[in-house]
Design a protein around this motif. Structure first.
Motif, PDB file in Angstrom:
ATOM      1  N   HIS A   1       0.742  -9.566  -2.747  1.00 14.95           N
ATOM      2  CA  HIS A   1       1.339 -10.827  -2.318  1.00 14.95           C
ATOM      3  C   HIS A   1       1.009 -11.031  -0.846  1.00 14.95           C
ATOM      4  O   HIS A   1       0.368 -10.174  -0.218  1.00 14.95           O
ATOM      5  N   LYS A   2       1.457 -12.128  -0.266  1.00 19.13           N
ATOM      6  CA  LYS A   2       1.020 -12.473   1.088  1.00 19.13           C
ATOM      7  C   LYS A   2       1.449 -11.459   2.143  1.00 19.13           C
ATOM      8  O   LYS A   2       0.797 -11.334   3.192  1.00 19.13           O
ATOM      9  N   GLY A   3       2.503 -10.727   1.878  1.00 18.70           N
ATOM     10  CA  GLY A   3       2.937  -9.724   2.840  1.00 18.70           C
ATOM     11  C   GLY A   3       2.192  -8.418   2.733  1.00 18.70           C
ATOM     12  O   GLY A   3       2.255  -7.577   3.641  1.00 18.70           O
ATOM     13  N   THR A   4       1.453  -8.241   1.631  1.00 18.08           N
ATOM     14  CA  THR A   4       0.751  -6.974   1.394  1.00 18.08           C
ATOM     15  C   THR A   4      -0.372  -6.745   2.391  1.00 18.08           C
ATOM     16  O   THR A   4      -0.675  -5.611   2.754  1.00 18.08           O
TER      17      THR A   4
ATOM     18  N   LYS B   1       0.935  -8.971   8.501  1.00 15.08           N
ATOM     19  CA  LYS B   1       1.566 -10.076   9.221  1.00 15.08           C
ATOM     20  C   LYS B   1       1.099  -9.994  10.663  1.00 15.08           C
ATOM     21  O   LYS B   1       1.576  -9.174  11.439  1.00 15.08           O
TER      22      LYS B   1
ATOM     23  N   GLY C   1      -2.794 -11.773   5.574  1.00 16.96           N
ATOM     24  CA  GLY C   1      -1.821 -12.331   4.636  1.00 16.96           C
ATOM     25  C   GLY C   1      -0.957 -13.411   5.238  1.00 16.96           C
ATOM     26  O   GLY C   1      -0.818 -14.511   4.686  1.00 16.96           O
ATOM     27  N   LEU C   2      -0.351 -13.137   6.362  1.00 18.06           N
ATOM     28  CA  LEU C   2       0.484 -14.090   7.089  1.00 18.06           C
ATOM     29  C   LEU C   2       0.069 -14.069   8.553  1.00 18.06           C
ATOM     30  O   LEU C   2      -0.106 -12.995   9.138  1.00 18.06           O
TER      31      LEU C   2
ATOM     32  N   ASP D   1       8.217 -10.442  12.452  1.00 16.56           N
ATOM     33  CA  ASP D   1       7.870  -9.225  11.718  1.00 16.56           C
ATOM     34  C   ASP D   1       6.356  -9.051  11.862  1.00 16.56           C
ATOM     35  O   ASP D   1       5.578  -9.801  11.274  1.00 16.56           O
TER      36      ASP D   1
ATOM     37  N   ASP E   1       2.672  -6.780  12.127  1.00 15.53           N
ATOM     38  CA  ASP E   1       1.889  -5.584  11.811  1.00 15.53           C
ATOM     39  C   ASP E   1       0.773  -5.345  12.828  1.00 15.53           C
ATOM     40  O   ASP E   1       0.323  -4.200  12.994  1.00 15.53           O
TER      41      ASP E   1
END
Length: 510
Positions: free
Chosen positions: A243-246, A249, A276-277, A319, A321
């Protein structure tokens, strides 16, 4: 594929002979035969060939090559340049074997006029004159010989190991053979990947002569050419459950009133590379101009002053990464404070472009970080960071980037032809994709975006960086192969080519 210096290659040879037990003569024989096998496919028996052999092992390789070609019926003249008494060791033995086979040599000494007269009649010149032992200016008769070789119009020139006159470790060039192809022995040398020396190599072919890997590991620093096979092997595969968070971010921090495009290029490149984001942290003064162009990102408008960042950035509510900071920010006090705020975040941080300008003012903060820091300077930026000249950087790219990474505990992406990725533990990865189309404003911003996206998707930092640099260069290569020239490519074109590169890699990875 590993890269070595001249001193490392000598140490590898000594270890192979003294500790492994392979004799010098067998290594020379292996080298000559391996090169000859390549030449059998490249030249015709009807062509006239001149092998120009010096006194050292490079000349000995040439003697073996001449013998192999003559044994296949090629028309070959072996010209020995130095006096006979200067030929020793394995090279002397190679010459004895050559003559025991019934083949004659031509001596340059006392036949100088004949040599230069006949030089123009050859279709192929094999340069086995000097090898990797060159130090200082090239003396007579080699300098005269090299100048005449470079004037030849019809002859194809093959150099053995390195073009004669080139230092194996790179640097300035006074007199050197301009080869059409260089067949380098066992491992490429540094000068094949630095300029101006790389321009003299022509096509580079690596010839394996059977030196065991153990010899390399004992005597050479880790420098590896990052190949397409490495990219395919390490490029992540997306799971059906993703999913988009995988896939991360990320935050791109940049932009100013006069440079809105840079941060947009970085952001779009990150999205095209699989982020992803993505959040764009930009001065609030340019929010209206930027937000309408990239609807796929979120935004963090920051306080501004005169169109630039006014100061600190608050990342608390994000949030994150990974962060990439610098594109289009400008060189203001606000930029410095924003970079310091990013460096306080416990995530990988990419310092690019204007974020590197104040390097010396936050070195202490960088050294305290426990998360990776990546710096992406071009030679001018690296020179400013080290307080030296661009020439000093370009003449010693491998040492400079490696030492910087070790000293500061950072990952260095030293941009330019043959971009080098250096790691804090001293490893280096060299990229061979890319072309002069990337010599244009915005290219570095695109690379920063790709790096940000790949950092969030790969298991190791060095793999992410090496793959990002490879994909960036390959996108430019695809463009000039499919309707573009090196003159007209835009940074946005490079972004648009990223999907094709990733698609092709995915197809080959299956």
């Amino acid at each position: 594929m590993r890269i070595v210096t001249a001193s490392e290659m000598y140490a590898i040879d000594r270890y192979t002979i003294e500790q492994i037990g392979m004799c010098e003569q067998s290594l020379m024989e292996n080298a000559g035969q391996a090169v000859a096998r390549i030449l059998f496919e490249r030249i015709s028996p009807s062509q006239r060939v001149a092998v120009l052999a010096g006194a050292g092992n490079n000349g000995g390789d040439g003697v073996v090559i001449a013998r192999m070609l003559k044994s296949r019926g090629y028309t070959v003249d072996l010209w020995h340049i130095p006096p006979r008494e200067k030929i020793r060791g394995a090279a002397q033995k190679a010459l004895e074997i050559y003559e025991n086979c019934g083949y004659e040599t031509k001596s340059y000494i006392e036949n100088e006029g004949l040599f230069f007269q006949q030089l123009e009649s050859y279709d192929v010149i094999i340069d086995a004159l000097l090898g990797i032992g060159v130090k200082g200016a090239i003396r007579a008769p080699y300098n005269e010989m090299i100048n005449e070789i470079n004037k030849l119009e019809k002859a194809v020139v093959y150099a053995i190991d390195v073009p004669s006159g080139i230092s194996a470790d790179g640097g300035e060039v006074e007199t050197a053979v301009c080869a059409d192809m260089t067949m380098t022995i066992q491992y490429p040398k540094l000068s094949a990947y630095t300029f101006p020396t790389a321009d003299y190599y022509g096509e580079l072919v690596v010839v394996d002569i059977g030196i065991p890997p153990r010899s390399l590991e004992h005597h050479a620093a880790f420098r590896q050419v990052w190949m397409k096979e490495d990219v395919i092997r390490t490029l992540p595969t997306r799971k059906r459950s993703a999913h988009k968070g995988t896939h991360g971010k990320g935050v791109v921090v940049g932009g100013s009133r006069n440079m809105t495009g840079a941060v947009m290029l970085a952001a779009k490149a990150a999205l095209r590379s699989g982020a992803g984001l993505l959040t764009m942290a930009i001065p609030d003064a340019i929010y209206d101009a930027v937000a309408s162009w990239i609807p796929e990102t979120m935004y963090l408008p920051c306080s501004s002053k005169n169109g630039y960042f006014a100061g600190d950035i608050n990342f608390i509510n994000l949030d994150i990464d990974a962060i990439a900071i610098g594109p289009g920010m400008g060189r203001t006090e606000g930029t410095k404070q924003a970079v310091q705020a990013a460096l306080r975040e416990d995530v990988p941080v990419v310092l690019d472009a204007d974020a590197l300008f104040f390097w010396n003012e936050y070195v202490s903060l960088v050294k305290k970080r426990t998360s990776p820091t990546i710096v992406t300077p071009h030679p001018g930026e690296m020179a400013r960071m080290l307080g030296t000249s661009i020439g000093a950087i370009e003449n010693d790219r491998f040492h400079v980037s490696r030492q910087f990474a070790i000293d500061y505990g950072v990952y260095v992406v030293l941009k330019g032809p043959y971009t080098i990725v250096a790691t804090p533990d001293g490893k280096q990865y060299i990229n061979t994709t890319g072309n002069p189309a990337l010599a244009k404003g915005g290219s570095g911003d695109v690379l920063a975006g790709i790096i940000l996206a790949f950092l969030m998707q790969h298991r190791s930092i060095e793999t992410a960086l090496s793959n990002a640099v490879w994909v960036h260069g390959k996108a430019a290569d695809l463009l000039v192969q499919t309707g573009h020239s090196p003159f007209d490519v835009l940074a946005t074109d490079v972004i648009d080519a990223i999907p094709r590169v990733l698609f092709q890699l995915g197809e080959e990875k299956r």
